[in-house]
Motif scaffolding. Structure first.
Motif, mmCIF file in Angstrom:
data_model
loop_
_atom_site.group_PDB
_atom_site.id
_atom_site.type_symbol
_atom_site.label_atom_id
_atom_site.label_comp_id
_atom_site.label_asym_id
_atom_site.label_seq_id
_atom_site.Cartn_x
_atom_site.Cartn_y
_atom_site.Cartn_z
ATOM 1 N N LYS C 28 0.793 -1.233 0.000
ATOM 2 C CA LYS C 28 0.000 0.000 0.000
ATOM 3 C C LYS C 28 0.822 1.280 0.000
ATOM 4 C CE LYS C 28 -3.948 -1.919 2.405
ATOM 5 N NZ LYS C 28 -5.066 -1.474 3.257
ATOM 6 N N GLY C 29 2.124 1.134 0.201
ATOM 7 C CA GLY C 29 2.935 2.335 0.362
ATOM 8 C C GLY C 29 2.912 2.763 1.813
ATOM 9 N N PHE C 30 3.917 3.513 2.202
ATOM 10 C CA PHE C 30 4.060 3.878 3.604
ATOM 11 C C PHE C 30 2.843 4.643 4.128
ATOM 12 C CE2 PHE C 30 5.506 7.023 6.795
ATOM 13 C CZ PHE C 30 5.783 6.140 7.818
ATOM 14 N N HIS C 31 2.380 5.569 3.329
ATOM 15 C CA HIS C 31 1.279 6.410 3.791
ATOM 16 C C HIS C 31 -0.018 5.654 3.979
ATOM 17 C CE1 HIS C 31 3.289 10.325 3.258
ATOM 18 N NE2 HIS C 31 2.439 10.603 4.218
ATOM 19 N N LYS C 32 -0.294 4.806 3.026
ATOM 20 C CA LYS C 32 -1.587 4.134 3.063
ATOM 21 C C LYS C 32 -1.589 2.865 3.905
ATOM 22 C CE LYS C 32 -3.606 5.980 -1.174
ATOM 23 N NZ LYS C 32 -3.804 5.765 -2.630
ATOM 24 N N ALA C 33 -0.400 2.419 4.287
ATOM 25 C CA ALA C 33 -0.344 1.242 5.158
ATOM 26 C C ALA C 33 -0.666 1.683 6.583
ATOM 27 C CB ALA C 33 1.028 0.602 5.089
ATOM 28 N N ARG C 34 -1.777 1.213 7.106
ATOM 29 C CA ARG C 34 -2.169 1.622 8.457
ATOM 30 C C ARG C 34 -1.516 0.729 9.502
ATOM 31 N NH1 ARG C 34 -8.324 1.219 7.037
ATOM 32 N NH2 ARG C 34 -7.333 -0.365 5.767
ATOM 33 N N MET C 35 -1.311 1.271 10.655
ATOM 34 C CA MET C 35 -0.764 0.478 11.742
ATOM 35 C C MET C 35 -1.661 -0.739 11.986
ATOM 36 S SD MET C 35 2.096 1.688 12.713
ATOM 37 C CE MET C 35 2.737 1.773 14.385
ATOM 38 N N SER C 36 -2.936 -0.561 11.844
ATOM 39 C CA SER C 36 -3.851 -1.679 12.065
ATOM 40 C C SER C 36 -3.693 -2.733 10.971
ATOM 41 C CB SER C 36 -5.294 -1.175 12.125
ATOM 42 O OG SER C 36 -5.651 -0.557 10.912
ATOM 43 N N ASP C 37 -3.385 -2.296 9.765
ATOM 44 C CA ASP C 37 -3.114 -3.255 8.693
ATOM 45 C C ASP C 37 -1.925 -4.131 9.066
ATOM 46 O OD1 ASP C 37 -5.086 -2.357 6.925
ATOM 47 O OD2 ASP C 37 -3.788 -0.810 6.097
ATOM 48 N N ILE C 38 -0.895 -3.455 9.526
ATOM 49 C CA ILE C 38 0.343 -4.163 9.866
ATOM 50 C C ILE C 38 0.082 -5.148 10.998
ATOM 51 C CG2 ILE C 38 2.658 -3.847 10.837
ATOM 52 C CD1 ILE C 38 2.660 -1.098 9.289
ATOM 53 N N ALA C 39 -0.660 -4.689 12.017
ATOM 54 C CA ALA C 39 -0.965 -5.569 13.147
ATOM 55 C C ALA C 39 -1.773 -6.781 12.683
ATOM 56 C CB ALA C 39 -1.730 -4.794 14.212
ATOM 57 N N ARG C 40 -2.771 -6.537 11.876
ATOM 58 C CA ARG C 40 -3.596 -7.628 11.375
ATOM 59 C C ARG C 40 -2.753 -8.613 10.575
ATOM 60 N NH1 ARG C 40 -5.552 -6.910 7.058
ATOM 61 N NH2 ARG C 40 -6.124 -4.733 7.334
ATOM 62 N N GLU C 41 -1.909 -8.050 9.721
ATOM 63 C CA GLU C 41 -1.036 -8.890 8.902
ATOM 64 C C GLU C 41 -0.118 -9.731 9.793
ATOM 65 O OE1 GLU C 41 -0.967 -9.133 5.583
ATOM 66 O OE2 GLU C 41 0.895 -10.254 5.301
ATOM 67 N N ALA C 42 0.294 -9.150 10.917
ATOM 68 C CA ALA C 42 1.189 -9.870 11.834
ATOM 69 C C ALA C 42 0.406 -10.798 12.753
ATOM 70 C CB ALA C 42 1.997 -8.871 12.662
ATOM 71 N N GLY C 43 -0.898 -10.680 12.731
ATOM 72 C CA GLY C 43 -1.732 -11.541 13.561
ATOM 73 C C GLY C 43 -1.745 -11.155 15.025
ATOM 74 N N ILE C 44 -1.509 -9.886 15.300
ATOM 75 C CA ILE C 44 -1.537 -9.423 16.697
ATOM 76 C C ILE C 44 -2.451 -8.217 16.819
ATOM 77 C CG2 ILE C 44 0.815 -10.212 17.154
ATOM 78 C CD1 ILE C 44 1.619 -7.234 16.803
ATOM 79 N N SER C 45 -2.686 -7.820 18.028
ATOM 80 C CA SER C 45 -3.517 -6.634 18.233
ATOM 81 C C SER C 45 -2.698 -5.391 17.911
ATOM 82 C CB SER C 45 -3.981 -6.558 19.672
ATOM 83 O OG SER C 45 -2.971 -6.014 20.483
ATOM 84 N N TYR C 46 -3.388 -4.350 17.532
ATOM 85 C CA TYR C 46 -2.613 -3.223 17.032
ATOM 86 C C TYR C 46 -2.004 -2.385 18.134
ATOM 87 C CZ TYR C 46 -6.959 -0.553 17.500
ATOM 88 O OH TYR C 46 -8.096 0.024 17.962
ATOM 89 N N GLY C 47 -2.499 -2.534 19.337
ATOM 90 C CA GLY C 47 -1.841 -1.842 20.433
ATOM 91 C C GLY C 47 -0.431 -2.379 20.652
ATOM 92 N N LEU C 48 -0.280 -3.665 20.356
ATOM 93 C CA LEU C 48 0.993 -4.320 20.650
ATOM 94 C C LEU C 48 2.143 -3.803 19.790
ATOM 95 C CD1 LEU C 48 2.160 -6.397 22.509
ATOM 96 C CD2 LEU C 48 1.672 -8.158 20.819
ATOM 97 N N VAL C 49 1.822 -3.344 18.614
ATOM 98 C CA VAL C 49 2.874 -2.808 17.747
ATOM 99 C C VAL C 49 3.650 -1.733 18.495
ATOM 100 C CG1 VAL C 49 3.350 -1.646 15.560
ATOM 101 C CG2 VAL C 49 1.500 -3.314 15.701
ATOM 102 N N TYR C 50 2.928 -1.004 19.332
ATOM 103 C CA TYR C 50 3.556 0.108 20.051
ATOM 104 C C TYR C 50 4.421 -0.347 21.216
ATOM 105 C CZ TYR C 50 0.980 3.385 17.215
ATOM 106 O OH TYR C 50 0.509 4.106 16.155
ATOM 107 N N HIS C 51 4.356 -1.633 21.524
ATOM 108 C CA HIS C 51 5.281 -2.154 22.529
ATOM 109 C C HIS C 51 6.660 -2.352 21.924
ATOM 110 C CE1 HIS C 51 3.709 -3.091 26.484
ATOM 111 N NE2 HIS C 51 2.536 -3.092 25.904
#
Lengths: 207, 207, 207, 207
Positions: C28-51
């Motif tokens: 999606k490109g950096f701008h359009k890639a949402r943190m929630s997309d990344i979390a979902r893709e990683a199979g974790i909750s999106y709050g955890l990315v911030y850990h």
DNA sequence: TATGAATGAGGGTTCATTCAT
DNA sequence: AATGAATGAACCCTCATTCAT
């Protein structure tokens, strides 16, 4: 446990927003009710509404669905039940009046935003409306078949008369934000509607 | 002479915009009908609309006033005329159905934007509505006094029944954008409304 | 022991997120890639990315650093190694093509988000880019000094020619999401780049 | 007269917004350039941008179209003209360098937002890119047919080499916001690109 | 009268980030 | 470590209204 309690909380918050939406849409109409109004009314932040509902349209649809679900369930119960026409129509009237007492906003929105608004009318919404008419018409038609209602007037027309009466009572109450005071008034209204619909407004000679 | 011809022109242009507004508001509803839509529909620039109407609200009011003026004139004629209740009610029904035939947009707007919309409801607009109710109720009450209508039900309730029937017939036609085909259908509808209102829907034993 | 195993776990989860970010940013490109997309893709909750990463920018930087680290290590190896220019340039080409095969997302991001994007360009990111250019230029300049490359054209310009060729091959593959099929195609591409860069596109008379 | 002068004004304002958009998109990239930035940069109010362009995407498309129109016109001229390959390639190089001098923002946007960005890439935009590649390749292929370019390397690969060189020169200048000082620098760059592309970077033994 | 360019206050929606659990 | 509810600043776009010509 955790999961189910979280699920309950989620439901609760959803219901909170739902009710706030009901109030605001009743107060301002669908168009003028802002998402921020609804959020404020629900006592939550702006963005949270979007956590529970995709967008304004969906929130509105949720309201409509709840309304139609209740109404169709009632109509199904009535249809399947072993009542004569008078009782069936009586139940329908009662449903509207009861709902108006317990959830006036719901009825208000039905009257102002669904029943008469071509603006908010997408085709599938119109379908709901037609289904509602058709189900009521079936009750009427059955009454005609059983020789309980006059047959020289189309079932459809009788349906209009009947629902028209119900709606206008509700509309007027909605319009002036009138409360139904107690069970007696409700019964008197219900009785009037049924009476006039069945026996007409004309003074009987033999009276 | 010049002046009066200019005045006529002014009237004409005003009427042009008025009719365009009718069509657009019918099509999209008051909220979604843009001033630019109305101007385009009228075939003029959208700045010009503001020469003839102060703002969108005023334009809407102009429509409402025309509607109410016509209706109140009819009600006045009917009230003052030397008819019995049946004829008076018949005239009222005819007025609605005739207007629906000649100016469907007007009736559409009455139904969707006035009759049931709390959204567009300012207090003076509500007053018009109450006046309309009251005038109709007067006709009904007079019928009761002359012993032509049953008196065991409040005049107000009978009024709701009557207007409810009229409105729902119109509403349904409005909702599905139905045209009244010829005079016969109109007469059948008018007859049905009056018949059921006066004599009820119940099958008479002795029939 | 516990600590180190926890540390390993931490690394693993970090890598998980990292790879998910690679995929989503490529997609999606950096701008359009949402943190929630990344979390979902990683199979974790999106709050955890911030850990694991302070914010989106840091996550992006982690990707950039990994890219530049690999590239600078290669350039260091090549510079220090005892190869002639042809071999050195050949190694550089191979590095890009190999990485494109093993980590296409990485190369994609380099091409689309770093190499040409002024949008994501903070000054320290530009510095990396300049360093990359400078290291490559050093290789070229050394080739000129050793009389293996023509000296009538500035080393910088030759560098642009060389890297331009590499980048455009990659870009085009990136743009159409082309896969390099097997080692043969890779070798042919590598050979073409080097051949034309060194000997030019002109048909030799003596051929 | 009035009409045409109004039309000219309309064109002027459109161009004003267009140029402001060019500058802002160059500065911040398409995503980060806000419509309000563009309006401010153009010295006009927010809403006016929407008078001239339907939305942000359309404004971007207008920029892209202008770019591709110019480029395709050049390529058509070059293709049809009676030049040998060297001259044709020389014209292409000149076009890019000239445009970079006269409209650096345009070239910047081409490099950063079109040439390498998969993010902004809708399929029809990719089509433009492929067409551009194909037209250039046709020039190269013709050169091969006329025995002016080596044939042991695919025309497509030679095309990548050539365009890669051009793009990287431009990219680097874009990246560091470098200005081309005067005609001499431009000529030296153009000569370098063509020289190395045609004759290669290798030092000739016989020198 | 008549035009349509110009203004700008909203309102819907998104999404990075924080925080309670 | 982990979750996902909660927050609110942006940002795009609409459209009633004004104004210069």
């Amino acid at each position: 446990m955790k999961k189910s309690s979280a699920a309950i909380k989620k439901r609760d918050k959803e219901a909170l927003i739902f009710r706030a939406a009901l109030r605001m849409i009743k107060e301002k109409g669908f168009h003028k009710a802002r998402m921020s109004d609804i959020a404020r009314e629900a006592g939550i932040s702006y963005g949270l509404v979007y956590h529970y509902f995709n967008n304004k349209e969906d929130l509105f649809d949720a309201i409509l669905n709840r309304w139609w679900d209740g109404l169709f369930r009632l109509l199904a119960d009535v249809s399947e039940g072993d009542y004569d026409v008078h009782q069936k129509l009586s139940h329908i009237i009662d449903y509207f009046l009861d709902t108006y007492q317990s959830e006036p906003e719901m009825v208000n929105i039905f009257i102002t935003e669904i029943s008469r608004s071509t603006t908010n009318l997408t085709s599938y919404r119109l379908d709901y409306f037609k289904k509602f008419m058709a189900l009521t018409e079936a009750v009427i038609a059955e009454g005609q078949k059983r020789n309980l209602l006059r047959t020289d007037i189309k079932a459809r027309y009788l349906t209009y008369m009947f629902l028209g009466a119900v709606e206008t009572f509700l509309s007027t109450m909605v319009l002036v934000d009138q409360k139904i005071k107690g069970g007696t008034q409700k019964e008197r209204i219900a009785k009037s509607i049924l009476e006039v619909f069945l026996n007409g407004a004309k003074k009987q000679k033999t009276n």
